[in-house]
Design a protein around this motif. Structure first.
Motif, PDB file in Angstrom:
ATOM      1  N   ILE A 317       5.982  66.035 -44.542  1.00  0.00           N
ATOM      2  CA  ILE A 317       5.699  67.150 -43.667  1.00  0.00           C
ATOM      3  C   ILE A 317       5.477  66.749 -42.332  1.00  0.00           C
ATOM      4  O   ILE A 317       5.493  67.646 -41.277  1.00  0.00           O
ATOM      5  N   MET A 318       4.775  65.581 -42.235  1.00  0.00           N
ATOM      6  CA  MET A 318       4.054  65.068 -40.790  1.00  0.00           C
ATOM      7  C   MET A 318       3.984  63.654 -40.996  1.00  0.00           C
ATOM      8  O   MET A 318       4.261  62.857 -42.107  1.00  0.00           O
ATOM      9  N   PHE A 319       4.168  62.958 -39.642  1.00  0.00           N
ATOM     10  CA  PHE A 319       4.151  61.460 -39.403  1.00  0.00           C
ATOM     11  C   PHE A 319       3.336  61.198 -38.197  1.00  0.00           C
ATOM     12  O   PHE A 319       3.181  62.211 -37.315  1.00  0.00           O
ATOM     13  N   GLY A 320       3.147  59.757 -38.198  1.00  0.00           N
ATOM     14  CA  GLY A 320       2.459  59.675 -36.710  1.00  0.00           C
ATOM     15  C   GLY A 320       3.485  59.583 -35.519  1.00  0.00           C
ATOM     16  O   GLY A 320       4.797  59.802 -36.158  1.00  0.00           O
ATOM     17  N   VAL A 321       3.051  59.370 -34.479  1.00  0.00           N
ATOM     18  CA  VAL A 321       3.919  59.581 -33.475  1.00  0.00           C
ATOM     19  C   VAL A 321       4.913  58.386 -33.341  1.00  0.00           C
ATOM     20  O   VAL A 321       6.120  58.321 -32.737  1.00  0.00           O
ATOM     21  N   GLY A 322       4.582  57.398 -34.068  1.00  0.00           N
ATOM     22  CA  GLY A 322       5.433  56.110 -34.093  1.00  0.00           C
ATOM     23  C   GLY A 322       6.386  56.179 -35.267  1.00  0.00           C
ATOM     24  O   GLY A 322       7.145  55.157 -35.612  1.00  0.00           O
ATOM     25  N   GLY A 323       5.969  57.277 -36.202  1.00  0.00           N
ATOM     26  CA  GLY A 323       7.018  57.334 -37.725  1.00  0.00           C
ATOM     27  C   GLY A 323       6.059  56.822 -38.744  1.00  0.00           C
ATOM     28  O   GLY A 323       6.553  56.904 -40.090  1.00  0.00           O
ATOM     29  N   GLU A 324       4.695  56.630 -38.401  1.00  0.00           N
ATOM     30  CA  GLU A 324       3.918  56.283 -39.566  1.00  0.00           C
ATOM     31  C   GLU A 324       3.937  57.283 -40.735  1.00  0.00           C
ATOM     32  O   GLU A 324       3.551  58.360 -40.268  1.00  0.00           O
ATOM     33  N   HIS A 325       3.671  56.839 -41.861  1.00  0.00           N
ATOM     34  CA  HIS A 325       3.629  57.865 -42.993  1.00  0.00           C
ATOM     35  C   HIS A 325       2.039  58.057 -43.588  1.00  0.00           C
ATOM     36  O   HIS A 325       1.891  59.392 -43.800  1.00  0.00           O
ATOM     37  N   ASP A 326       1.328  57.041 -43.670  1.00  0.00           N
ATOM     38  CA  ASP A 326      -0.018  56.935 -44.132  1.00  0.00           C
ATOM     39  C   ASP A 326      -1.049  57.782 -42.992  1.00  0.00           C
ATOM     40  O   ASP A 326      -1.329  56.925 -42.230  1.00  0.00           O
ATOM     41  N   LEU A 327      -1.299  58.901 -43.206  1.00  0.00           N
ATOM     42  CA  LEU A 327      -2.371  59.452 -42.126  1.00  0.00           C
ATOM     43  C   LEU A 327      -3.699  60.143 -42.812  1.00  0.00           C
ATOM     44  O   LEU A 327      -4.063  60.972 -42.701  1.00  0.00           O
ATOM     45  N   SER A 328      -4.128  59.015 -43.734  1.00  0.00           N
ATOM     46  CA  SER A 328      -5.262  59.341 -44.566  1.00  0.00           C
ATOM     47  C   SER A 328      -6.399  59.762 -43.604  1.00  0.00           C
ATOM     48  O   SER A 328      -6.657  59.224 -42.657  1.00  0.00           O
ATOM     49  N   GLU A 329      -6.998  60.837 -44.140  1.00  0.00           N
ATOM     50  CA  GLU A 329      -7.985  61.564 -43.368  1.00  0.00           C
ATOM     51  C   GLU A 329      -9.338  60.697 -43.450  1.00  0.00           C
ATOM     52  O   GLU A 329      -9.656  60.542 -44.646  1.00  0.00           O
ATOM     53  N   ARG A 330     -10.283  60.924 -42.453  1.00  0.00           N
ATOM     54  CA  ARG A 330     -11.524  60.171 -42.528  1.00  0.00           C
ATOM     55  C   ARG A 330     -12.471  61.103 -41.681  1.00  0.00           C
ATOM     56  O   ARG A 330     -12.073  61.615 -40.735  1.00  0.00           O
ATOM     57  N   VAL A 331     -13.680  61.019 -41.886  1.00  0.00           N
ATOM     58  CA  VAL A 331     -14.575  61.639 -41.143  1.00  0.00           C
ATOM     59  C   VAL A 331     -15.655  60.627 -40.035  1.00  0.00           C
ATOM     60  O   VAL A 331     -15.651  59.555 -40.534  1.00  0.00           O
ATOM     61  N   LEU A 332     -15.717  61.159 -38.857  1.00  0.00           N
ATOM     62  CA  LEU A 332     -16.521  60.409 -38.129  1.00  0.00           C
ATOM     63  C   LEU A 332     -17.924  60.936 -37.972  1.00  0.00           C
ATOM     64  O   LEU A 332     -18.276  62.031 -37.059  1.00  0.00           O
ATOM     65  N   PRO A 333     -18.878  60.489 -38.790  1.00  0.00           N
ATOM     66  CA  PRO A 333     -20.159  61.041 -38.832  1.00  0.00           C
ATOM     67  C   PRO A 333     -20.981  60.912 -37.637  1.00  0.00           C
ATOM     68  O   PRO A 333     -22.109  61.588 -37.617  1.00  0.00           O
ATOM     69  N   HIS A 334     -20.785  59.722 -36.776  1.00  0.00           N
ATOM     70  CA  HIS A 334     -21.531  59.723 -35.564  1.00  0.00           C
ATOM     71  C   HIS A 334     -21.415  60.718 -34.598  1.00  0.00           C
ATOM     72  O   HIS A 334     -22.067  60.667 -33.501  1.00  0.00           O
ATOM     73  N   LEU A 335     -20.317  61.599 -34.847  1.00  0.00           N
ATOM     74  CA  LEU A 335     -20.146  62.401 -33.527  1.00  0.00           C
ATOM     75  C   LEU A 335     -20.531  63.989 -34.066  1.00  0.00           C
ATOM     76  O   LEU A 335     -20.496  64.409 -35.394  1.00  0.00           O
ATOM     77  N   SER A 336     -21.192  64.745 -33.232  1.00  0.00           N
ATOM     78  CA  SER A 336     -21.898  66.028 -33.575  1.00  0.00           C
ATOM     79  C   SER A 336     -20.950  67.351 -33.559  1.00  0.00           C
ATOM     80  O   SER A 336     -21.079  68.172 -34.155  1.00  0.00           O
ATOM     81  N   GLY A 337     -19.717  67.010 -32.950  1.00  0.00           N
ATOM     82  CA  GLY A 337     -18.770  68.015 -32.994  1.00  0.00           C
ATOM     83  C   GLY A 337     -19.094  68.966 -31.944  1.00  0.00           C
ATOM     84  O   GLY A 337     -20.042  69.311 -31.191  1.00  0.00           O
ATOM     85  N   TRP A 338     -17.652  69.636 -31.550  1.00  0.00           N
ATOM     86  CA  TRP A 338     -17.974  70.820 -30.440  1.00  0.00           C
ATOM     87  C   TRP A 338     -18.704  71.906 -30.768  1.00  0.00           C
ATOM     88  O   TRP A 338     -18.472  72.447 -31.990  1.00  0.00           O
ATOM     89  N   ARG A 339     -19.762  72.056 -30.231  1.00  0.00           N
ATOM     90  CA  ARG A 339     -20.672  73.051 -30.553  1.00  0.00           C
ATOM     91  C   ARG A 339     -21.271  73.035 -31.874  1.00  0.00           C
ATOM     92  O   ARG A 339     -21.712  73.946 -32.736  1.00  0.00           O
ATOM     93  N   GLY A 340     -21.377  71.854 -32.415  1.00  0.00           N
ATOM     94  CA  GLY A 340     -21.955  71.502 -33.953  1.00  0.00           C
ATOM     95  C   GLY A 340     -21.011  71.904 -34.832  1.00  0.00           C
ATOM     96  O   GLY A 340     -21.406  71.780 -36.094  1.00  0.00           O
ATOM     97  N   SER A 341     -19.922  71.779 -34.797  1.00  0.00           N
ATOM     98  CA  SER A 341     -18.862  71.793 -35.525  1.00  0.00           C
ATOM     99  C   SER A 341     -18.434  70.756 -36.357  1.00  0.00           C
ATOM    100  O   SER A 341     -17.625  70.039 -35.639  1.00  0.00           O
TER     101      SER A 341
END
Length: 610
Positions: A317-341
């Motif tokens: 259902i989705m791809f990278g902009v170059g046609g990549e298939h594996d878009l595995s999700e990960r968390v960036l724990p060092h970022l506090s997020g917009w308004r702490g989100s």
């Protein structure tokens, strides 16, 4: 923690990368060299994750606008001592034929500082932080600027004023006087480029002017809509073009990641990828707003990205902009997020979900754009036929649906409707596809789907078509039933569904929710804002049903949330009225374009002699 309102930002794009610049002259988001590359400025998501600001060092007030018919931002600072305009652009150009934006882009952010009266003391603060703020690079002065090296990045800053660097921070102060213009530039270089390339003032000036002209030329060539809200429609068309990746033809859903659907909540997703659904809806909206000449590129991209569907004969259902298939999700724990989100995510776990509606959006856009497609090649023809056959084979399956729920799969009504659309459009495209032998089978399955939806998708207790078979819950996606042609807009069941959504799925401001989150269908905690696309869908459905004044009222209600430079996020916070979600959001601008067009068509029909 980042606290700048989402609506305070403006988009820059070279159709490779995107940047967001605030009203205060700070670039708080920039990804080089692609939309989905790690950000070198990410203060949008954490105060310490990098930015580049140029602004007066004395009190000021701000006005801003996009340059006429161009995605080039002009921010004017009005100080007591004078007036200065900051013009920001990611450099682009046109191909030799004068048609395609983004050819030969060198990945350069240009910032012009021009004083139109008096004199204004200015300050520059430059803090590159590659890899989403993980790296504090080495800043090295060179003649005419400085370099930043760290991780995989080598950035070169062209600065026509003295800049002092220490502790991975560069600062400078200067004064601009009436009639004076300075150009600053930032570009991503390569390890082979020695010595580091500093751009000359004349070169930066001419390339910035050429970028403005390229956008204007594209707009003049492609944008012909003359209905109501013309300027908003044209601008939305440029926004959609800015969200397209020129090298491949892919279209991203939004320019950012992890701007939340609810402040402080976990509904924070990375939208810098190309969803089949969103991309197809974008191409269809551009048919109204910009007469796309790149339809063949888009379908060629999908054909290449999904050459034989997947192992179980379904379409990713989705791809990278170059046609990549594996878009595995990960968390960036060092970022506090917009308004702490938090969490802040990159990648998107929806990449391996099953969503059977995508065949409908894909074949519908192929039908709408068939004139632009011309004679399709054998690969595209086989791909579109395979999509129709897959819809016929899998329409009975449960799936995660258009809203990508992370709860249990269900028989979502919208998904079934779009499988019907897939076969309906495949029948009409059979001649173009050379698929006459499949028409009878496609028609039989199309009718079977229709009968099933009418019997199992309608709920007498709800008095409407509902979210999934056996449910009493409403879902705004069912507003697509008349829009997609599944049922006439004046069908009593459609009118009842429109009224039910207008009455029971809206907030006090009259904006529409996707669905009620407290039911737990999406598997996530917390609430979300109202969804601008869904509100525009309501306007479109009302227009198609002949309720044009109601449609206009709903449209204007939603369009009132464009920020001062005409951009929309995904949602609106029901308590504060602020924009929420990733930004700018293609879905919202798609909805605006299509609703305006539907209202225009309804008004033309009403005015025509009987």
């Amino acid at each position: 923690m980042s606290d700048t309102p989402i609506g305070d930002y403006a988009l820059l794009s070279d159709r490779h990368s995107a940047a967001l610049v605030g009203r205060d002259g700070s670039v708080d988001w920039l990804c080089f060299p692609r939309f989905d590359s790690p950000a070198v400025f990410a203060r949008l998501l954490d105060e310490e994750a990098g930015h580049w600001s140029i602004r007066p060092s004395v009190p000021y007030r701000v006005s801003r606008r996009y340059a006429d018919q161009a995605m080039v931002m002009e921010t004017t600072f009005h100080a007591e001592t004078g007036t200065v305009t900051l013009t920001d652009a990611l450099l682009t150009g046109l191909d030799d034929g004068g048609h395609r934006l983004g050819k030969g882009v060198p990945h350069v952010l240009v910032r012009r500082v021009a004083c139109s009266g008096g004199q204004v003391p200015m300050e520059l603060d430059y803090r590159p932080r590659p890899e989403y703020g993980l790296i504090a690079p080495i800043l090295t002065p060179v003649e005419g600027g400085l370099t930043a090296r760290g991780g995989a990045e080598w950035l070169v800053l062209t600065a026509p004023v003295p800049v002092n660097a220490a502790d991975s921070i560069a600062r400078g102060t200067f004064t601009v006087r009436s009639g004076e213009t300075l150009h600053f530039g930032l570009h991503r270089t390569t390890l082979e480029e020695v010595p580091a390339r500093i751009w000359g003032q004349d070169e930066l000036a001419s390339r910035l002017d050429a970028t403005v002209e390229a956008w204007r030329s594209w707009s003049a060539l492609h944008q012909a809509y003359e209905g109501p809200w013309r300027d908003l429609v044209h601008h939305s068309g440029r926004v959609l073009q800015a969200l397209s990746f020129q090298p491949s033809g892919a279209i991203i859903a939004a320019a950012t990641t992890s701007l939340p659907e609810g402040v402080g909540g976990e509904r924070n997703w990375d939208y810098r990828y190309t969803w089949v659904r969103d991309s197809c809806l974008t191409m269809a909206a551009l048919w109204v707003a910009a007469c796309p000449d790149e339809a063949s590129d888009f379908f060629a991209f999908l054909t290449t990205a999904a050459p034989s569907l997947t192992k179980d004969r379904t379409l990713q259902i989705m791809f990278g902009v170059g046609g990549e298939h594996d878009l595995s999700e990960r968390v960036l724990p060092h970022l506090s997020g917009w308004r702490g989100s938090r969490p802040v995510r990159v990648g998107n776990g929806a990449w391996n979900q099953r969503q059977i509606d995508v065949y409908g959006e894909l074949l519908d856009s192929a039908r709408i754009l068939s004139d632009q497609l011309g004679e399709v090649d054998d690969d595209v023809r086989r791909f579109l036929i395979a999509c129709a056959d897959t819809a016929a084979e899998h329409w009975r399956d449960e799936d995660q649906g258009i809203w990508e729920v992370r709860g249990a799969p269900r028989h979502f009504v919208y998904s079934k409707v779009m499988c019907w659309v897939a076969l309906d459009r495949a029948v009409s495209l059979a001649g173009l596809l050379g698929a006459g032998d499949r028409v009878e089978s496609w028609r039989r399955t199309r009718e079977e789907i229709r009968e099933t939806i009418l019997s199992e998708g309608w709920n007498d207790r709800a008095g409407a078509f509902t979210q999934y078979f056996g449910s009493e819950d409403l879902d705004a996606s069912n507003l697509m039933m008349p829009i997609a042609g599944f049922l006439p807009a004046d069908d009593p069941r459609v009118l009842a569904t429109i009224d039910a959504i207008a009455e029971r799925l809206t907030d006090d401001a009259g904006l529409v929710y996707r669905y009620r989150t407290e039911g737990g269908v999406d598997g996530l905690a917390g609430e979300e804002g109202t969804f601008l696309l869904c509100t525009f869908w309501l306007a479109e459905a009302l227009a198609m049903s002949g309720q044009v004044e109601r449609a206009r009222s709903v449209f204007e209600r939603a369009a009132a949330y464009v920020n001062d430079v005409g951009l929309l996020a995904e949602e609106v916070d029901t308590s504060s009225g602020e924009l929420l979600g990733n930004f700018p959001q293609a879905f919202s601008h798609i909805g605006l374009i299509n609703a305006a067009w539907a209202i225009d068509q309804a008004e033309r029909a009403a005015a025509a002699p009987s």
